[in-house]
Design a protein around this motif. Structure first.
Motif, PDB file in Angstrom:
ATOM      1  N   LEU A  37       0.876  -1.184  -0.056  1.00 50.24           N
ATOM      2  CA  LEU A  37       0.019  -0.060  -0.020  1.00 50.24           C
ATOM      3  C   LEU A  37       0.865   1.222  -0.101  1.00 50.24           C
ATOM      4  O   LEU A  37       0.633   2.185  -0.792  1.00 50.24           O
ATOM      5  CB  LEU A  37      -1.073   0.190   1.215  1.00 50.24           C
ATOM      6  N   LEU A  38       1.738   1.306   0.795  1.00 47.37           N
ATOM      7  CA  LEU A  38       2.731   2.414   0.833  1.00 47.37           C
ATOM      8  C   LEU A  38       3.392   2.649  -0.403  1.00 47.37           C
ATOM      9  O   LEU A  38       3.471   3.596  -0.966  1.00 47.37           O
ATOM     10  CB  LEU A  38       3.822   2.004   2.030  1.00 47.37           C
ATOM     11  N   GLY A  39       4.077   1.659  -1.146  1.00 46.88           N
ATOM     12  CA  GLY A  39       4.970   1.677  -2.176  1.00 46.88           C
ATOM     13  C   GLY A  39       3.973   2.102  -3.284  1.00 46.88           C
ATOM     14  O   GLY A  39       4.213   2.774  -4.118  1.00 46.88           O
ATOM     15  N   GLY A  40       2.637   1.500  -3.387  1.00 49.35           N
ATOM     16  CA  GLY A  40       1.790   1.949  -4.294  1.00 49.35           C
ATOM     17  C   GLY A  40       1.529   3.277  -4.315  1.00 49.35           C
ATOM     18  O   GLY A  40       1.041   3.851  -5.459  1.00 49.35           O
ATOM     19  N   THR A  41       1.083   3.981  -2.950  1.00 46.89           N
ATOM     20  CA  THR A  41       0.672   5.063  -2.953  1.00 46.89           C
ATOM     21  C   THR A  41       1.854   6.112  -3.435  1.00 46.89           C
ATOM     22  O   THR A  41       1.415   7.045  -3.808  1.00 46.89           O
ATOM     23  CB  THR A  41       0.779   5.536  -1.484  1.00 46.89           C
ATOM     24  N   VAL A  42       3.149   5.732  -3.087  1.00 44.23           N
ATOM     25  CA  VAL A  42       4.162   6.708  -3.582  1.00 44.23           C
ATOM     26  C   VAL A  42       4.647   6.376  -5.069  1.00 44.23           C
ATOM     27  O   VAL A  42       4.917   7.546  -5.785  1.00 44.23           O
ATOM     28  CB  VAL A  42       5.485   6.565  -2.574  1.00 44.23           C
ATOM     29  N   TRP A  43       4.628   5.189  -5.631  1.00 51.05           N
ATOM     30  CA  TRP A  43       4.939   5.036  -6.943  1.00 51.05           C
ATOM     31  C   TRP A  43       3.740   4.478  -7.677  1.00 51.05           C
ATOM     32  O   TRP A  43       4.287   4.313  -9.071  1.00 51.05           O
ATOM     33  CB  TRP A  43       6.333   4.231  -6.984  1.00 51.05           C
ATOM     34  N   GLY A  44       2.842   4.235  -7.328  1.00 52.09           N
ATOM     35  CA  GLY A  44       1.882   3.287  -8.222  1.00 52.09           C
ATOM     36  C   GLY A  44       1.054   4.187  -8.987  1.00 52.09           C
ATOM     37  O   GLY A  44       1.103   5.611  -9.058  1.00 52.09           O
ATOM     38  N   THR A  45       0.505   3.824  -9.909  1.00 52.38           N
ATOM     39  CA  THR A  45      -0.504   4.235 -11.057  1.00 52.38           C
ATOM     40  C   THR A  45      -1.893   3.787 -10.798  1.00 52.38           C
ATOM     41  O   THR A  45      -2.107   2.823 -10.004  1.00 52.38           O
ATOM     42  CB  THR A  45      -0.056   3.923 -12.011  1.00 52.38           C
ATOM     43  N   ASP A  46      -2.785   4.173 -11.710  1.00 57.23           N
ATOM     44  CA  ASP A  46      -4.257   3.609 -11.554  1.00 57.23           C
ATOM     45  C   ASP A  46      -4.180   1.947 -12.033  1.00 57.23           C
ATOM     46  O   ASP A  46      -5.071   1.321 -11.413  1.00 57.23           O
ATOM     47  CB  ASP A  46      -4.936   4.364 -12.549  1.00 57.23           C
ATOM     48  N   ALA A  47      -3.355   1.528 -12.806  1.00 54.35           N
ATOM     49  CA  ALA A  47      -3.167   0.159 -13.041  1.00 54.35           C
ATOM     50  C   ALA A  47      -2.995  -0.695 -11.938  1.00 54.35           C
ATOM     51  O   ALA A  47      -3.099  -1.820 -11.850  1.00 54.35           O
ATOM     52  CB  ALA A  47      -2.274   0.137 -14.097  1.00 54.35           C
ATOM     53  N   ASP A  48      -2.271   0.006 -10.962  1.00 53.03           N
ATOM     54  CA  ASP A  48      -1.870  -0.871  -9.784  1.00 53.03           C
ATOM     55  C   ASP A  48      -2.974  -0.983  -8.536  1.00 53.03           C
ATOM     56  O   ASP A  48      -2.586  -1.522  -7.556  1.00 53.03           O
ATOM     57  CB  ASP A  48      -0.711  -0.218  -8.872  1.00 53.03           C
ATOM     58  N   PHE A  49      -4.176  -0.471  -8.967  1.00 50.10           N
ATOM     59  CA  PHE A  49      -4.999  -0.639  -7.777  1.00 50.10           C
ATOM     60  C   PHE A  49      -5.620  -1.936  -7.396  1.00 50.10           C
ATOM     61  O   PHE A  49      -5.650  -2.796  -8.588  1.00 50.10           O
ATOM     62  CB  PHE A  49      -6.307   0.193  -8.498  1.00 50.10           C
ATOM     63  N   PRO A  50      -5.672  -2.088  -6.337  1.00 48.62           N
ATOM     64  CA  PRO A  50      -5.937  -1.676  -5.263  1.00 48.62           C
ATOM     65  C   PRO A  50      -4.613  -0.981  -4.478  1.00 48.62           C
ATOM     66  O   PRO A  50      -5.162  -0.554  -3.389  1.00 48.62           O
ATOM     67  CB  PRO A  50      -6.987  -2.263  -4.396  1.00 48.62           C
TER      68      PRO A  50
END
Length: 162
Positions: A37-50
């Motif tokens: 969740l933290l990595g996705g919040t910092v470096w993620g995109t819409d494609a990485d949801f959730p």
């Protein structure tokens, strides 16, 4: 019939405790999920949801940038404008906007929209041209200034199409 849960013996609380290994496994699983969740919040995109942010909800628009509204229209031989977006041909505006780059590269795809319109509206006057039009509403401090510009992003003439 569902059997009744066991009744704890006198002096027992009836609460089961996890073994030390069970606690470590659960803590490790929580740590992995939180790291994702933290990595996705910092470096993620819409494609990485959730695990990545849904940018539509996690960011805000600049209050001084124009708002762009995209629509697809057909023109009859008389110059009458016929709305093709909004579900008239089986696609909604967001779906057109998502395919805009492809439509600019391959304007012949607009012929398919005209064919779909003709299939759904057999009594309608035939279309002579299909256009993707963008309307820009100027904003200042988040309020519309009244300045509206319209531009044709891509167009396809249907006169020569079989």
């Amino acid at each position: 019939m569902v059997p009744a849960p066991p009744v704890p013996a006198p002096g027992e609380t009836g609460v089961l405790t996890l073994s030390p290994i069970g606690r470590r496994v659960r803590l490790a699983a929580c740590a992995v999920v939180l790291a994702l969740l933290l990595g996705g919040t910092v470096w993620g995109t819409d494609a990485d949801f959730p695990f990545g942010p849904f940018r539509m909800y996690s960011t805000r628009a600049d209050p001084d940038r124009p708002v762009v509204s995209t629509r697809v229209v057909g023109l009859t031989a008389d110059g009458e404008e016929v709305r093709l977006s909004g579900g008239e041909v089986g696609l909604r505006r967001a779906e057109f906007e998502g395919q805009l780059a492809r439509l600019v590269q391959e304007p012949e795809l607009l012929v398919l929209l005209a064919e779909s319109y003709a299939d759904h509206h057999p009594a309608a006057e035939p279309l002579a041209e299909v256009r993707v039009v963008q309307r820009r509403y100027a904003l200042e401090d988040g309020r519309q200034t009244g300045e509206v510009t319209e531009s044709v992003v891509v167009a396809q003439d249907l006169e020569d199409t079989p």
